[in-house]
Design a protein around this motif. Structure first.
Motif, PDB file in Angstrom:
ATOM      1  N   GLY A  93       0.804  -1.216   0.000  1.00 43.90           N
ATOM      2  CA  GLY A  93       0.000   0.000   0.000  1.00 43.90           C
ATOM      3  C   GLY A  93       0.831   1.258   0.000  1.00 43.90           C
ATOM      4  N   ALA A  94       2.153   1.128  -0.182  1.00 39.43           N
ATOM      5  CA  ALA A  94       3.020   2.304  -0.229  1.00 39.43           C
ATOM      6  C   ALA A  94       2.897   3.039  -1.552  1.00 39.43           C
ATOM      7  N   ARG A  95       2.430   2.363  -2.597  1.00 36.37           N
ATOM      8  CA  ARG A  95       2.193   2.986  -3.909  1.00 36.37           C
ATOM      9  C   ARG A  95       0.725   2.792  -4.279  1.00 36.37           C
ATOM     10  N   PRO A  96      -0.164   3.536  -3.661  1.00 39.24           N
ATOM     11  CA  PRO A  96      -1.597   3.313  -3.882  1.00 39.24           C
ATOM     12  C   PRO A  96      -2.067   3.884  -5.215  1.00 39.24           C
ATOM     13  N   TYR A 119      -8.140   8.268 -12.831  1.00 41.18           N
ATOM     14  CA  TYR A 119      -7.314   7.568 -11.854  1.00 41.18           C
ATOM     15  C   TYR A 119      -6.017   8.337 -11.658  1.00 41.18           C
ATOM     16  N   ALA A 120      -5.386   8.129 -10.522  1.00 44.39           N
ATOM     17  CA  ALA A 120      -4.121   8.799 -10.204  1.00 44.39           C
ATOM     18  C   ALA A 120      -3.463   8.066  -9.054  1.00 44.39           C
ATOM     19  N   THR A 121      -2.190   8.366  -8.828  1.00 36.25           N
ATOM     20  CA  THR A 121      -1.478   7.822  -7.669  1.00 36.25           C
ATOM     21  C   THR A 121      -1.462   8.821  -6.524  1.00 36.25           C
ATOM     22  N   ALA A 122      -2.308   9.826  -6.590  1.00 32.07           N
ATOM     23  CA  ALA A 122      -2.519  10.774  -5.487  1.00 32.07           C
ATOM     24  C   ALA A 122      -4.002  11.098  -5.442  1.00 32.07           C
ATOM     25  N   ALA A 123      -4.531  11.251  -4.230  1.00 35.62           N
ATOM     26  CA  ALA A 123      -5.968  11.483  -4.089  1.00 35.62           C
ATOM     27  C   ALA A 123      -6.340  12.947  -4.254  1.00 35.62           C
ATOM     28  N   LEU A 124      -5.467  13.860  -3.836  1.00 32.66           N
ATOM     29  CA  LEU A 124      -5.794  15.284  -3.875  1.00 32.66           C
ATOM     30  C   LEU A 124      -6.060  15.801  -5.291  1.00 32.66           C
ATOM     31  N   PRO A 125      -5.267  15.425  -6.311  1.00 31.17           N
ATOM     32  CA  PRO A 125      -5.594  15.892  -7.673  1.00 31.17           C
ATOM     33  C   PRO A 125      -6.974  15.444  -8.146  1.00 31.17           C
ATOM     34  N   LEU A 126      -7.373  14.225  -7.801  1.00 33.37           N
ATOM     35  CA  LEU A 126      -8.705  13.769  -8.193  1.00 33.37           C
ATOM     36  C   LEU A 126      -9.786  14.533  -7.435  1.00 33.37           C
ATOM     37  N   VAL A 184      -7.798   1.958  -4.390  1.00 37.21           N
ATOM     38  CA  VAL A 184      -7.696   0.555  -4.769  1.00 37.21           C
ATOM     39  C   VAL A 184      -7.012  -0.193  -3.631  1.00 37.21           C
ATOM     40  N   PRO A 185      -7.607  -1.259  -3.088  1.00 42.59           N
ATOM     41  CA  PRO A 185      -6.993  -1.961  -1.951  1.00 42.59           C
ATOM     42  C   PRO A 185      -5.625  -2.536  -2.318  1.00 42.59           C
ATOM     43  N   PRO A 186      -4.729  -2.697  -1.337  1.00 46.07           N
ATOM     44  CA  PRO A 186      -3.438  -3.342  -1.611  1.00 46.07           C
ATOM     45  C   PRO A 186      -3.636  -4.733  -2.208  1.00 46.07           C
ATOM     46  N   GLY A 187      -2.769  -5.087  -3.159  1.00 43.18           N
ATOM     47  CA  GLY A 187      -2.874  -6.384  -3.801  1.00 43.18           C
ATOM     48  C   GLY A 187      -3.922  -6.456  -4.891  1.00 43.18           C
ATOM     49  N   HIS A 188      -4.446  -5.298  -5.305  1.00 46.23           N
ATOM     50  CA  HIS A 188      -5.484  -5.258  -6.335  1.00 46.23           C
ATOM     51  C   HIS A 188      -5.050  -4.348  -7.478  1.00 46.23           C
ATOM     52  N   ALA A 189      -5.741  -4.468  -8.577  1.00 47.21           N
ATOM     53  CA  ALA A 189      -5.502  -3.642  -9.757  1.00 47.21           C
ATOM     54  C   ALA A 189      -6.810  -3.002 -10.194  1.00 47.21           C
ATOM     55  N   HIS A 206       0.920   1.016   8.023  1.00 50.59           N
ATOM     56  CA  HIS A 206       2.295   1.521   8.075  1.00 50.59           C
ATOM     57  C   HIS A 206       2.734   2.032   6.707  1.00 50.59           C
ATOM     58  N   ALA A 207       2.379   1.326   5.647  1.00 50.83           N
ATOM     59  CA  ALA A 207       2.759   1.757   4.306  1.00 50.83           C
ATOM     60  C   ALA A 207       2.111   3.090   3.957  1.00 50.83           C
ATOM     61  N   ALA A 208       0.860   3.285   4.361  1.00 54.30           N
ATOM     62  CA  ALA A 208       0.190   4.560   4.106  1.00 54.30           C
ATOM     63  C   ALA A 208       0.898   5.692   4.834  1.00 54.30           C
ATOM     64  N   ASP A 209       1.320   5.446   6.066  1.00 48.18           N
ATOM     65  CA  ASP A 209       2.026   6.490   6.805  1.00 48.18           C
ATOM     66  C   ASP A 209       3.430   6.707   6.245  1.00 48.18           C
ATOM     67  N   HIS A 210       4.059   5.658   5.712  1.00 48.65           N
ATOM     68  CA  HIS A 210       5.361   5.840   5.067  1.00 48.65           C
ATOM     69  C   HIS A 210       5.222   6.770   3.865  1.00 48.65           C
TER      70      HIS A 210
END
Length: 696
Positions: free
Chosen positions: A113-116, A128-135, A173-178, A529-533
């Motif tokens: 979950g470090a690269r959501p 879609y994006a790898t950051a929530a704020l732009p969306l 998107v949950p960790p381990g999913h696409a 922990h990954a989200a906080d990282h």
């Protein structure tokens, strides 16, 4: 901050779509165009964005550090075309892959979950994006106060958080999913291998599993070493951070001047705290063939950075032991050791008003400036040991997994270690039976009943936390549940707790098929922990520097999951596994006490920071936005902050979550500008507008 963004529209060809075409991300690099465009936004390095094309309608873009060759990317793309998405996640490194096959787009997240990946409905399609704020900017989303309440009340409970974000309408998107997009429609699919829920997955022999961890870690480190070296650009930024070296300064060497102007050193470096995780990465990076810091043909030793906190009261013996272990490890001739000493100015909670706005709130925000001082003395590519505890250590709930596998005899050593940790008390003979009963109760508790019990505890304000528990046994007993309130829940209002309780009750009614309690709790803790990282990376970001956390890579997470539970639950399992990893790599001479934990020094520094910054914290909660949202009462939080600074046994992590969330809301309110431009771009930032409403 770096992110990628794109969308899948309902258009059927390359012709005009609608006015949404004029919406463009600010400062973006277009990778491919309509009808399903993709952009890279931010200061991406050239080698961090790779595009491989198999034919005119089949291509893949990889963002980040990926150890695959172009041929391997092409093979993975062709496999994904047939539906084998797992091949897109099987390479060493930390990256996000976007595969396009005709009009079908596949965006893969990672296991930790470090690269959501985030997504939202927009203009009749899906963005879609790898950051929530732009969306959130794109759809003019409002603030989701219910998600903030769940984040404070149950931060590591997927049942409470769901797939939401702090922004209404933006999903994760949950960790381990696409995320699979086709003609504007979206679908979430798992790429993990599935096993029967009746029995545990087949387990490897301990030696074979440890060998797998070693190979995964070595490949992860090698993927970083094989990437091109980067040096800070002296002309690359405004102000002192991007300025030229001012020349000789009395009493300052080149490294001191570089650190003073805010630029990392060229090449590769690593944290060296004296602990097992950072020490393992530093020794592996220094010991692999090649020049770790090679730049423009000049060989350099790996830069190892140790932080020396001189202001924390308490834990002096632990701190001195850590420094001595770090010095012993740094005797390696391939390491160049730098000790960064800091006083009260680098304590947690210091200089809270100077940080950037992160994508989401996270407790690491309160110590971002502290870590930034260490990272400023690091290298352009810097290894950190984040995630080692979460992927290697056994969550206490794994004791219930052992009982489900009928491995009762393997409980003996961990419960005996717990008894010894509490001292030779007269009642310690009963500790093994107490822990065994709690583990058996969890093993016999259905998932639905466990989640319902957590909802009831929230309504009844029944809170137990490791920081409050009187012993290691009590902390472990509190963790032997399917779900439990977080450390900050005790300071939330009854209305906020009731809302989170409803979320848990609804999740219990749905009662999906789940894994075993220990495995599920461990995955949730890793995701948190990954989200906080990720928040840590953004809050403590140093220009021209990349932080690398190999323990959060897909392949390392998979290798660590293959470790047998019987090995995980043994006392000192993490240090034992990492010692075996180093031994297999030819590194056997480790200092005495290697693998010791540093909880004492961390707690002492946090309390010292609370005392030093108490006036600023009290002012922060004079009229907090959290109180305007109905989540807390300002008077209660101020009282808790003062009590914690005076040494009261309160959960320090919970206070950090409250302070960081309040800070995040204030920085969101102070934000100016938007992530989008163009004739049809959003005219307002509805998220911060929602925060302003809270302040009225």
């Amino acid at each position: 901050m770096r992110w990628l963004v794109g969308w899948s529209s309902t258009a059927t060809g390359p012709g005009p779509i609608d006015d949404s075409r004029t919406v463009l991300p600010v400062g973006a690099q277009l990778l491919w165009g309509d009808p399903d465009p993709l952009w890279a936004v931010g200061d991406w390095r050239p080698d961090e964005v790779r595009i491989v094309q198999a034919d005119p309608e089949t291509r893949i873009a990889v963002f980040g550090v990926c150890g695959a060759t172009d041929d391997q990317l092409r093979v993975g793309l062709l496999a994904a075309r047939g539906g084998a998405l797992r091949h897109l996640t099987a390479w060493p490194g930390s990256y996000t892959a976007v595969a396009q096959v005709g009009r079908r787009l596949t965006v893969t997240g990672d296991l930790a979950g470090a690269r959501p990946v985030f997504h939202t409905r927009w203009a009749g399609g899906t963005a879609y994006a790898t950051a929530a704020l732009p969306l959130a900017d794109l759809i003019e989303a409002s603030l989701d106060v219910g998600h903030l309440a769940a984040l404070l009340a149950c931060p590591d409970a997927p049942e409470a958080l769901g797939t939401g974000t702090p922004y209404t309408g933006v999903r994760r998107v949950p960790p381990g999913h696409a995320l699979v997009l086709r003609g504007g429609s979206s679908e979430i699919t798992s790429y993990e291998q599935t096993h029967s829920l009746a029995v545990s997955a087949p387990q490897l022999a301990p030696e074979q599993a440890v060998d797998g961890v070693r190979e995964a870690l070595v490949d992860a480190v090698r993927a970083r070493l094989a990437a091109p070296r980067h040096a800070p650009d002296p002309h690359g930024g405004p102000g002192a951070a991007g300025g030229l070296d001012p020349g000789p300064v009395p009493g300052m060497g080149p490294e001191d001047r570089r650190a003073a102007r805010g630029a990392p050193a060229p090449g590769i470096g690593a944290d060296l705290s004296g602990g097992s995780a950072s020490g393992t990465l530093a020794l592996l990076a220094a010991g692999l063939p090649g020049q770790p810091g090679r730049l423009n043909g000049q060989g350099e030793r790996l830069l190892a950075v140790t932080f020396n906190d001189r202001a924390g009261n308490g834990g002096q013996a632990y701190r001195e032991a850590e420094l001595e272990r770090a010095r012993s490890i740094a005797d390696n001739p391939r390491l160049h050791h730098v000790v960064v000493a800091a006083g009260e100015e680098a304590l947690p909670y210091a200089d809270l008003g100077a940080g950037p706005l992160t994508d989401e709130p996270g407790p690491s925000m309160v110590a971002a400036e502290r870590h930034r001082r260490r990272l400023l003395s690091g290298s352009a590519d810097h290894f950190v040991g984040h995630g080692a505890r979460q992927v290697l250590d056994a969550h206490p709930a794994r004791l219930a997994d052992l009982l489900l596998d009928r491995r009762r005899r393997h409980l003996l050593r961990p419960v005996t270690a717990l008894a010894k940790a509490d001292g030779a008390a007269t009642h310690s003979v009963f500790i093994p039976f107490t822990v065994y009963r709690a583990a058996r109760k969890l093993a016999r508790t259905p998932y639905r009943a466990g989640i319902s019990a957590a909802a009831a505890r929230l309504l009844g304000r029944e809170f137990v936390d490791e920081a409050v528990a009187g012993s290691a046994v009590e902390a472990s007993l509190a963790a032997l549940t399917w779900c439990r309130p977080g450390p900050a829940a005790r300071w939330l209002t009854g209305e906020a707790l009731a809302e989170v309780s409803v979320r848990l009750s609804e999740a219990a009614l749905r009662a999906p098929a789940v894994g075993r309690p220990g495995e599920r709790r461990a995955r949730a803790a890793l995701a948190r922990h990954a989200a906080d990282h990720r928040v840590f990376e953004q809050a403590a970001e140093v220009r021209n520097q990349r932080l690398h956390a190999p323990f959060l890579d897909n392949q390392v997470v998979l290798a660590c999951r293959a470790l047998p539970d019987t090995l995980r639950v043994q006392p000192g399992a993490r240090a034992s596994v990492l010692r075996a990893v180093l031994s297999g790599a030819g590194i056997r001479d480790l200092p005495p006490g290697w693998g010791a934990t540093s909880h004492v020094t961390h707690a002492a520094a946090v309390r010292a920071g609370l005392r030093a910054s108490m006036d600023d914290l009290v002012r922060l909660f004079d009229a907090p936005l959290l109180a305007d949202a109905g989540l807390v009462e300002a008077r209660v939080v101020r009282k808790a902050l003062r009590a914690a600074a005076e040494g009261a046994p309160l959960p320090l992590d919970g206070l950090a979550e409250l302070v960081s969330t309040e800070l995040w809301l204030r920085r969101l309110l102070a934000r100016r500008g938007t992530c989008w431009t163009g004739a049809a771009a959003p005219r307002q930032r509805a998220v911060s507008t929602g925060v302003e409403r809270l302040a009225l």
